[in-house]
Motif scaffolding. Structure first.
Motif, PDB file in Angstrom:
ATOM      1  N   LEU A  17       0.821  -1.209   0.000  1.00 40.26           N
ATOM      2  CA  LEU A  17       0.000   0.000   0.000  1.00 40.26           C
ATOM      3  C   LEU A  17       0.854   1.257   0.000  1.00 40.26           C
ATOM      4  N   ARG A  18       2.002   1.198   0.643  1.00 37.83           N
ATOM      5  CA  ARG A  18       2.902   2.355   0.623  1.00 37.83           C
ATOM      6  C   ARG A  18       3.424   2.605  -0.789  1.00 37.83           C
ATOM      7  N   PHE A  19       3.737   1.538  -1.508  1.00 38.61           N
ATOM      8  CA  PHE A  19       4.196   1.667  -2.891  1.00 38.61           C
ATOM      9  C   PHE A  19       3.085   2.225  -3.790  1.00 38.61           C
ATOM     10  N   LEU A  20       1.842   1.844  -3.501  1.00 40.93           N
ATOM     11  CA  LEU A  20       0.717   2.312  -4.308  1.00 40.93           C
ATOM     12  C   LEU A  20       0.294   3.734  -3.953  1.00 40.93           C
ATOM     13  N   GLY A  21       0.869   4.289  -2.896  1.00 38.19           N
ATOM     14  CA  GLY A  21       0.545   5.655  -2.505  1.00 38.19           C
ATOM     15  C   GLY A  21      -0.536   5.758  -1.459  1.00 38.19           C
ATOM     16  N   LEU A  22      -0.842   4.663  -0.784  1.00 40.04           N
ATOM     17  CA  LEU A  22      -1.968   4.657   0.148  1.00 40.04           C
ATOM     18  C   LEU A  22      -1.561   4.427   1.597  1.00 40.04           C
ATOM     19  N   TRP A  23      -0.288   4.473   1.895  1.00 37.08           N
ATOM     20  CA  TRP A  23       0.142   4.289   3.285  1.00 37.08           C
ATOM     21  C   TRP A  23       1.317   5.225   3.568  1.00 37.08           C
ATOM     22  N   PRO A  24       1.035   6.497   3.894  1.00 35.67           N
ATOM     23  CA  PRO A  24       2.116   7.450   4.174  1.00 35.67           C
ATOM     24  C   PRO A  24       2.814   7.117   5.480  1.00 35.67           C
ATOM     25  N   LYS A  25       4.046   7.522   5.582  1.00 32.93           N
ATOM     26  CA  LYS A  25       4.791   7.305   6.820  1.00 32.93           C
ATOM     27  C   LYS A  25       4.314   8.283   7.885  1.00 32.93           C
ATOM     28  N   GLY A  26       4.644   7.964   9.125  1.00 27.00           N
ATOM     29  CA  GLY A  26       4.308   8.866  10.220  1.00 27.00           C
ATOM     30  C   GLY A  26       2.891   8.694  10.724  1.00 27.00           C
ATOM     31  N   ASP A  27       2.224   9.830  10.997  1.00 31.61           N
ATOM     32  CA  ASP A  27       0.907   9.801  11.647  1.00 31.61           C
ATOM     33  C   ASP A  27      -0.247   9.588  10.677  1.00 31.61           C
ATOM     34  N   GLY A  28       0.056   9.455   9.391  1.00 29.49           N
ATOM     35  CA  GLY A  28      -1.006   9.181   8.423  1.00 29.49           C
ATOM     36  C   GLY A  28      -1.375  10.349   7.533  1.00 29.49           C
ATOM     37  N   THR A  29      -0.709  11.484   7.678  1.00 32.06           N
ATOM     38  CA  THR A  29      -1.004  12.642   6.838  1.00 32.06           C
ATOM     39  C   THR A  29      -0.206  12.577   5.542  1.00 32.06           C
ATOM     40  N   TYR A  30      -0.831  13.052   4.469  1.00 28.86           N
ATOM     41  CA  TYR A  30      -0.184  13.065   3.153  1.00 28.86           C
ATOM     42  C   TYR A  30       0.461  14.433   2.938  1.00 28.86           C
ATOM     43  N   HIS A  31       1.731  14.425   2.586  1.00 31.68           N
ATOM     44  CA  HIS A  31       2.429  15.685   2.400  1.00 31.68           C
ATOM     45  C   HIS A  31       3.591  15.488   1.422  1.00 31.68           C
ATOM     46  N   GLY A  32       4.054  16.610   0.873  1.00 37.25           N
ATOM     47  CA  GLY A  32       5.219  16.598  -0.010  1.00 37.25           C
ATOM     48  C   GLY A  32       5.024  15.766  -1.266  1.00 37.25           C
ATOM     49  N   PHE A  33       6.058  15.045  -1.644  1.00 39.95           N
ATOM     50  CA  PHE A  33       6.069  14.246  -2.864  1.00 39.95           C
ATOM     51  C   PHE A  33       5.028  13.139  -2.834  1.00 39.95           C
ATOM     52  N   TYR A  34       4.679  12.684  -1.640  1.00 37.51           N
ATOM     53  CA  TYR A  34       3.744  11.560  -1.538  1.00 37.51           C
ATOM     54  C   TYR A  34       2.360  11.937  -2.051  1.00 37.51           C
ATOM     55  N   ILE A  35       1.973  13.222  -1.926  1.00 39.81           N
ATOM     56  CA  ILE A  35       0.684  13.675  -2.470  1.00 39.81           C
ATOM     57  C   ILE A  35       0.698  13.545  -3.986  1.00 39.81           C
TER      58      ILE A  35
END
Length: 385
Positions: A17-35
């Motif tokens: 899910l992290r590779f697919l863009g659905l599991w950000p690191k940290g507290d769960g907020t989407y920020h930076g390049f991951y968005i």
């Protein structure tokens, strides 16, 4: 005793899910390049694929067979949009549930409890693997059946869709073909890993009742300090029970709308899939793609209903476990508290979709019966033509 690592069981699902863009690191907020990453993946392989399939329905709206040939897949694929939205919206709560499992109260206390957890996880992994293999087996048949089917004498794509260019010529045909397969593989991967994670939460929830039952049965053995130790252990068990109920409620809040929409779509999709099976050549590649697709959906429903049913069954064992402890030698105060606890634990935990229906095996059978009704209706309408 070493701390039990709950996340180890779902580590691979989280990485996917992290590779697919659905599991950000940290507290769960989407920020930076991951968005940008999640936006690109969702727009390209999910929304784009759904748009081209949905647009095609307008051009084939008068052909019942062609419409059902598109809708039975489009409905389930559209469900991914709903799942992704709720996963992103509730990512913080999802991660909080995993952190709760790491607290001392939710940890197993002995090897017997660990064995019970591992046995339940083993069943979960068996269903997970069966679901995974069936889903990607379906994708494989979808990928190859247009290449093997030469009955129409023209180039076919795996899925009926409209594109603003001629898909019959090279290299547009090959590019579109690969795009469809990559898109449906992306959608399938999201489906599998989100559903498996949700099922894992129900597994962890159920195993907490296993731990609590074992603690209650051995209430007098948890502490060797006599009556005072039993009283403290009972209080700990009562607190543990309250926390499990809160955990179950939070899981249910996450599941509510997903279950409601998913079960409705699955009932329709299974019915349409059975109808499609009556239209294709028996034992052809397309036949097997439809067959494995139907099996994958049924397994998907079964996974939700089975582990939801397990939570209900295991929570129902708590009063019996409390009665099995060696309560005869307890003090009157402890006996009184134990009776109150047994009375409060009489009501089992039931996971539901907005309290309209519950995650039980009865619901699973109800969905299958509803699917058969949809199939019978479509078959009747088609036979009149």
């Amino acid at each position: 005793m070493d701390k039990y690592d709950w996340r180890a069981n779902i580590k691979m699902n989280i990485l996917v899910l992290r590779f697919l863009g659905l599991w950000p690191k940290g507290d769960g907020t989407y920020h930076g390049f991951y968005i940008f990453h999640v936006t690109f993946m969702m727009t390209t392989f999910l929304m784009g694929h759904l748009f081209f399939q949905a647009a095609n329905i307008y051009f084939i709206r008068t052909n019942l067979e062609a419409v059902t040939g598109t809708i039975y897949v489009l409905l389930v694929e559209s469900l991914v949009v709903f799942k992704v939205y709720h996963l992103i919206k509730n990512m913080g709560m999802f991660k909080q549930l995993l952190r709760i499992l790491d607290t001392e109260m939710f940890q197993p206390k002995n090897n017997t409890q660990i064995l019970a957890i591992n046995e339940t996880v083993r069943v979960w992994k068996t269903i997970y693997k069966s679901f995974l293999y069936t889903c990607f087996g379906t994708n494989m048949f979808w990928a190859i059946y247009p290449l093997l089917d030469k009955s129409e004498g023209e180039r076919r794509l795996p899925f009926l869709a409209w594109y603003p260019y001629n898909t019959k010529i090279t290299p547009l045909y090959e590019i579109t073909y690969v795009y469809q397969i990559v898109s449906v593989s992306f959608i399938t991967t999201v489906h599998v890993n989100v559903d498996v994670l949700v099922a894992a939460l129900n597994v962890f929830n159920g195993t907490q009742f296993d731990i609590l039952c074992d603690n209650l049965i051995n209430l007098h053995n948890l502490d060797k300090n006599g009556t005072l130790g039993v009283r403290e252990n009972l209080i700990t068990c009562i607190k543990h029970h309250k926390e499990i109920l809160k955990f179950a409620e939070r899981c249910n809040n996450f599941l509510n709308w997903i279950l409601l929409v998913q079960f409705f779509i699955f009932a329709v999709s299974i019915g349409i899939t059975m109808f499609q099976l009556t239209l294709v050549i028996p034992f052809s590649t397309e036949f097997y793609s439809l067959l494995t697709y139907g099996m994958a959906i049924i397994l998907q429903i079964y996974m939700y209903c089975w582990f939801g049913n397990e939570v209900q069954v295991k929570s129902n064992k708590i009063p019996y476990a409390a009665f099995q402890c060696n309560w005869v030698d307890f003090s009157p105060e402890v006996k009184k508290n134990l009776i109150f606890f047994i009375m409060r634990a009489q009501k089992p935990v039931k996971l539901s979709a907005l309290n309209l229906f519950y995650l039980t095996l009865d619901t699973f059978m109800m969905i299958l019966k509803t699917s058969w009704s949809y199939f019978a209706l479509l078959h009747q309408v088609s036979s009149r033509k």
